[in-house]
Design a protein around this motif. Structure first.
Motif, PDB file in Angstrom:
ATOM      1  N   GLN A   1       0.461   9.145 -16.990  1.00  0.00           N
ATOM      2  CA  GLN A   1      -0.248   7.759 -16.636  1.00  0.00           C
ATOM      3  C   GLN A   1      -0.046   5.936 -17.008  1.00  0.00           C
ATOM      4  N   ASP A   2       0.710   6.725 -18.306  1.00  0.00           N
ATOM      5  CA  ASP A   2       1.600   5.431 -19.130  1.00  0.00           C
ATOM      6  C   ASP A   2       2.667   4.757 -17.541  1.00  0.00           C
ATOM      7  N   LEU A   3       3.330   5.542 -16.564  1.00  0.00           N
ATOM      8  CA  LEU A   3       3.844   4.706 -15.874  1.00  0.00           C
ATOM      9  C   LEU A   3       3.557   4.479 -14.273  1.00  0.00           C
ATOM     10  N   TYR A   4       2.175   5.207 -14.128  1.00  0.00           N
ATOM     11  CA  TYR A   4       1.361   5.088 -13.511  1.00  0.00           C
ATOM     12  C   TYR A   4       1.029   3.597 -12.986  1.00  0.00           C
ATOM     13  N   TYR A   5       0.216   3.805 -14.264  1.00  0.00           N
ATOM     14  CA  TYR A   5      -0.578   2.120 -14.983  1.00  0.00           C
ATOM     15  C   TYR A   5       0.541   0.388 -14.507  1.00  0.00           C
ATOM     16  N   ALA A   6       2.284   0.857 -14.878  1.00  0.00           N
ATOM     17  CA  ALA A   6       2.809   0.279 -14.760  1.00  0.00           C
ATOM     18  C   ALA A   6       2.965   0.236 -13.217  1.00  0.00           C
ATOM     19  N   TRP A   7       3.756   1.516 -12.528  1.00  0.00           N
ATOM     20  CA  TRP A   7       3.935   1.156 -11.378  1.00  0.00           C
ATOM     21  C   TRP A   7       2.262  -0.033 -10.373  1.00  0.00           C
ATOM     22  N   MET A   8       0.962   0.978 -10.804  1.00  0.00           N
ATOM     23  CA  MET A   8       0.576   0.049  -9.611  1.00  0.00           C
ATOM     24  C   MET A   8      -0.393  -1.260 -11.007  1.00  0.00           C
ATOM     25  N   ALA A   9       0.862  -2.088 -12.146  1.00  0.00           N
ATOM     26  CA  ALA A   9       1.421  -3.576 -12.319  1.00  0.00           C
ATOM     27  C   ALA A   9       1.790  -3.670 -11.216  1.00  0.00           C
ATOM     28  N   LEU A  10       2.536  -3.018 -11.587  1.00  0.00           N
ATOM     29  CA  LEU A  10       3.979  -4.052 -10.609  1.00  0.00           C
ATOM     30  C   LEU A  10       3.761  -3.926  -9.031  1.00  0.00           C
ATOM     31  N   THR A  11       2.898  -3.304  -8.669  1.00  0.00           N
ATOM     32  CA  THR A  11       2.653  -3.314  -6.891  1.00  0.00           C
ATOM     33  C   THR A  11       1.287  -4.728  -7.099  1.00  0.00           C
ATOM     34  N   LYS A  12       0.720  -4.979  -7.585  1.00  0.00           N
ATOM     35  CA  LYS A  12      -0.394  -5.890  -8.290  1.00  0.00           C
ATOM     36  C   LYS A  12       0.384  -7.446  -8.816  1.00  0.00           C
ATOM     37  N   GLN A  13       1.643  -7.144  -9.825  1.00  0.00           N
ATOM     38  CA  GLN A  13       2.278  -8.326  -8.650  1.00  0.00           C
ATOM     39  C   GLN A  13       2.941  -9.051  -7.875  1.00  0.00           C
ATOM     40  N   HIS A  14       2.976  -7.744  -6.930  1.00  0.00           N
ATOM     41  CA  HIS A  14       3.626  -7.971  -5.798  1.00  0.00           C
ATOM     42  C   HIS A  14       3.262  -8.588  -4.985  1.00  0.00           C
ATOM     43  N   PHE A  15       1.150  -8.455  -5.028  1.00  0.00           N
ATOM     44  CA  PHE A  15       0.476  -8.903  -4.109  1.00  0.00           C
ATOM     45  C   PHE A  15       0.445 -10.889  -4.537  1.00  0.00           C
ATOM     46  N   GLY A  16       0.628 -10.826  -6.156  1.00  0.00           N
ATOM     47  CA  GLY A  16       0.331 -12.047  -6.798  1.00  0.00           C
ATOM     48  C   GLY A  16       1.620 -12.778  -5.699  1.00  0.00           C
ATOM     49  N   LEU A  17       3.112 -12.461  -5.934  1.00  0.00           N
ATOM     50  CA  LEU A  17       3.956 -12.536  -4.836  1.00  0.00           C
ATOM     51  C   LEU A  17       3.773 -13.319  -3.639  1.00  0.00           C
TER      52      LEU A  17
ATOM     53  N   PHE B   1       0.878  -1.154   0.272  1.00  0.00           N
ATOM     54  CA  PHE B   1       0.334  -0.138  -0.062  1.00  0.00           C
ATOM     55  C   PHE B   1       0.916   1.041   0.488  1.00  0.00           C
ATOM     56  N   VAL B   2       2.184   1.349   0.949  1.00  0.00           N
ATOM     57  CA  VAL B   2       2.996   2.056   1.053  1.00  0.00           C
ATOM     58  C   VAL B   2       3.335   2.603  -0.837  1.00  0.00           C
ATOM     59  N   THR B   3       4.066   1.503  -1.528  1.00  0.00           N
ATOM     60  CA  THR B   3       4.305   1.426  -2.486  1.00  0.00           C
ATOM     61  C   THR B   3       3.047   2.134  -3.521  1.00  0.00           C
ATOM     62  N   GLN B   4       2.274   1.404  -3.173  1.00  0.00           N
ATOM     63  CA  GLN B   4       0.965   2.533  -4.167  1.00  0.00           C
ATOM     64  C   GLN B   4       1.081   3.711  -3.846  1.00  0.00           C
ATOM     65  N   LEU B   5       0.450   4.371  -3.207  1.00  0.00           N
ATOM     66  CA  LEU B   5       1.124   5.355  -2.629  1.00  0.00           C
ATOM     67  C   LEU B   5       2.451   6.341  -3.515  1.00  0.00           C
ATOM     68  N   MET B   6       3.472   5.695  -3.207  1.00  0.00           N
ATOM     69  CA  MET B   6       4.701   6.773  -4.000  1.00  0.00           C
ATOM     70  C   MET B   6       3.921   6.895  -5.011  1.00  0.00           C
ATOM     71  N   GLY B   7       3.538   5.830  -5.942  1.00  0.00           N
ATOM     72  CA  GLY B   7       3.017   5.756  -7.414  1.00  0.00           C
ATOM     73  C   GLY B   7       2.125   6.961  -7.735  1.00  0.00           C
ATOM     74  N   ALA B   8       1.514   7.063  -7.052  1.00  0.00           N
ATOM     75  CA  ALA B   8      -0.011   7.589  -7.301  1.00  0.00           C
ATOM     76  C   ALA B   8       0.336   9.169  -8.068  1.00  0.00           C
ATOM     77  N   PRO B   9       0.871   9.917  -6.796  1.00  0.00           N
ATOM     78  CA  PRO B   9       1.796  11.358  -8.044  1.00  0.00           C
ATOM     79  C   PRO B   9       1.996  10.693  -9.712  1.00  0.00           C
ATOM     80  N   LEU B  10       2.228  10.036 -10.181  1.00  0.00           N
ATOM     81  CA  LEU B  10       2.054   9.463 -11.530  1.00  0.00           C
ATOM     82  C   LEU B  10       1.431   9.475 -12.497  1.00  0.00           C
ATOM     83  N   TYR B  11      -0.359   9.752 -11.550  1.00  0.00           N
ATOM     84  CA  TYR B  11      -1.413   9.756 -12.236  1.00  0.00           C
ATOM     85  C   TYR B  11      -1.390  11.683 -12.609  1.00  0.00           C
ATOM     86  N   PHE B  12      -0.575  11.907 -11.973  1.00  0.00           N
ATOM     87  CA  PHE B  12      -1.381  14.140 -12.781  1.00  0.00           C
ATOM     88  C   PHE B  12       0.148  13.832 -13.979  1.00  0.00           C
ATOM     89  N   PHE B  13       1.352  13.146 -13.728  1.00  0.00           N
ATOM     90  CA  PHE B  13       2.769  13.823 -14.210  1.00  0.00           C
ATOM     91  C   PHE B  13       2.486  12.350 -15.663  1.00  0.00           C
TER      92      PHE B  13
END
Length: 427
Positions: free
Chosen positions: A78-94, A64-76
């Motif tokens: 969005q490609d990187l934002y969605y990539a960052w959230m996909a990375l955190t989703k991989q973490h939950f899969g692990l 969740f902290v990792t998600q909060l770290m990447g949340a501001p990317l949405y405003f700058f």
């Protein structure tokens, strides 16, 4: 595709037929439990509970902290934002893969029909690899609460664990940290009131048809996506089974033995909205070894028995097949309801086949692949375990937070050094 007429090339697996006459009370009291005897005493169970809670909650907080770290990317960007959230989703899969490996080690037996020939394989080191489509709608029967966990692990075997989306009850999003994390993941929350859900659902489906060029965007122009739907709406239980039978009797429909009758509205809407961007529906039929006929896995494989007492299912069995969206009558409600009901009748026959033989059918013939390529041999039965490819892969969960901690530590030290230098010069 019914199970009738399929060859049995292997002896029955270890569905313990002697369990079939055991009463629900006997199993709940610990007698003849399909997962075997209790492996951990009271203190051992308490220790396992503390360790599991620490690992799960600690990992969720880090994610969740990792998600909060990447949340501001949405405003700058969005490609990187969605990539960052996909990375955190991989973490939950692990997280769920390692949690299962350490606290609830389970044999998984996977097979499929010819429609997935060439898409299932076992690696030399015994792991499962799935070469499923990057974009698909995934439907499955719902046996117990942890079904989604094993399906997320299947996504891991296909390198798609950062792109799975699940349709959930709206109440789940209010669970602290976990619910907010799922909102970052773009999961779809429904209240089961169609007038309220439809516009929200449509908005989420449009989002899932987006295009991004970030580092997690996959090989197609569209974003990778596995959209998981349980058409039964809830997991199999005594009350659910009774309600399904009442519905079948009232509507004059064929009742099922091992499933609830599926609901078609949500799935039909998904297919209609995504017909131009999704070509395949993948179907998984899942069953847990040892559940006696007429009883329910949710009552036997509880959180306590599975993770604390050391009595997980002796095997989780999955049977895979797929259907081209172009062959599904998604524009006629009655025809679609009948199409989906027939698929569930087939699944019910597959489950009865498993109950009687201890195995699902398996494609092990050699013929052209499902996609019409060169001749390949069907995978037959693949037996493996839920575990990551590397024993140290789970460290990925903590790396972003650790990196942030190091950066903060450097900044604080630099600031203190700067302050001492300034005040030292002024003294």
């Amino acid at each position: 595709m019914a199970a009738n007429g399929l060859k049995h090339r292997h002896p029955p697996a270890s569905v313990k037929l002697e369990y079939k006459n055991r009463t629900e009370a006997q199993i709940k009291d610990g007698e003849h439990h399909p997962g075997g005897p209790i492996k951990h005493g009271t203190y051992g169970q308490a220790l396992r509970m503390v360790l599991l809670a620490a690992y799960f909650l600690g990992s969720c907080i880090c994610i969740f902290v990792t998600q909060l770290m990447g949340a501001p990317l949405y405003f700058f960007n969005q490609d990187l934002y969605y990539a960052w959230m996909a990375l955190t989703k991989q973490h939950f899969g692990l997280l769920i893969a390692t949690m299962t490996q350490w606290w609830s080690p389970t044999l998984v037996r996977v097979s499929g029909d010819k429609s997935v020939r060439g898409q299932l394989r076992r690696t030399k080191d015994g792991r499962l690899e799935c070469d499923f489509e990057e974009r698909m709608i995934l439907i499955a029967n719902h046996q117990i609460y942890t079904d989604w966990l094993y399906l997320w692990w299947i996504a891991y075997t296909a390198k798609m664990h950062g792109h799975i989306y699940i349709i959930l009850k709206e109440s789940i999003k209010w669970i602290p940290i976990l619910g907010q994390g799922m909102m970052f993941y773009g999961f779809v929350f429904l209240s089961r009131k169609w007038a309220k859900d439809k516009p929200r659902f449509q908005h989420r489906l449009q989002k899932l048809s987006g295009r991004h060029s970030g580092p997690m965007s996959g090989s197609q122009s569209l974003d990778p996506m596995w959209l998981l739907i349980f058409p039964e709406g809830t997991n199999l239980s005594k009350n659910g089974r009774a309600g399904s039978k009442r519905w079948a009797d009232k509507a004059g429909l064929q009742d099922l033995q091992h499933l609830l009758l599926p609901r078609s509205t949500g799935l039909q809407f998904c297919l209609q909205e995504m017909r131009s961007t999704v070509k395949w529906v993948y179907d998984c039929t899942v069953i847990y070894e040892g559940v006696p006929r007429g009883q329910f896995g949710q009552d036997i494989f509880t959180l306590k028995s599975t993770y604390f007492q050391g009595r997980p299912p002796k095997s989780v069995n999955m049977y895979w097949r797929r259907f081209a969206v172009s062959t599904i009558p998604i524009d006629d409600t009655k025809e679609f309801e009948e199409w989906l009901r027939q698929r569930w009748i087939e699944k019910d026959k597959l489950l009865e086949h498993y109950v009687q033989t201890g195995r699902f059918p398996a494609d092990d013939e050699e013929a052209p692949s499902a996609d019409g390529g060169k001749a390949v041999k069907g995978a037959g039965y693949i037996e493996t375990e839920v575990k990551p490819a590397s024993p140290i892969e789970f460290f990925q969960i903590f790396l972003p937070v650790m990196a942030m901690g190091l950066v903060i530590n450097v900044v604080v030290k630099f600031y203190r050094m700067f302050v001492r230098t300034i005040f030292g010069a002024m003294a």
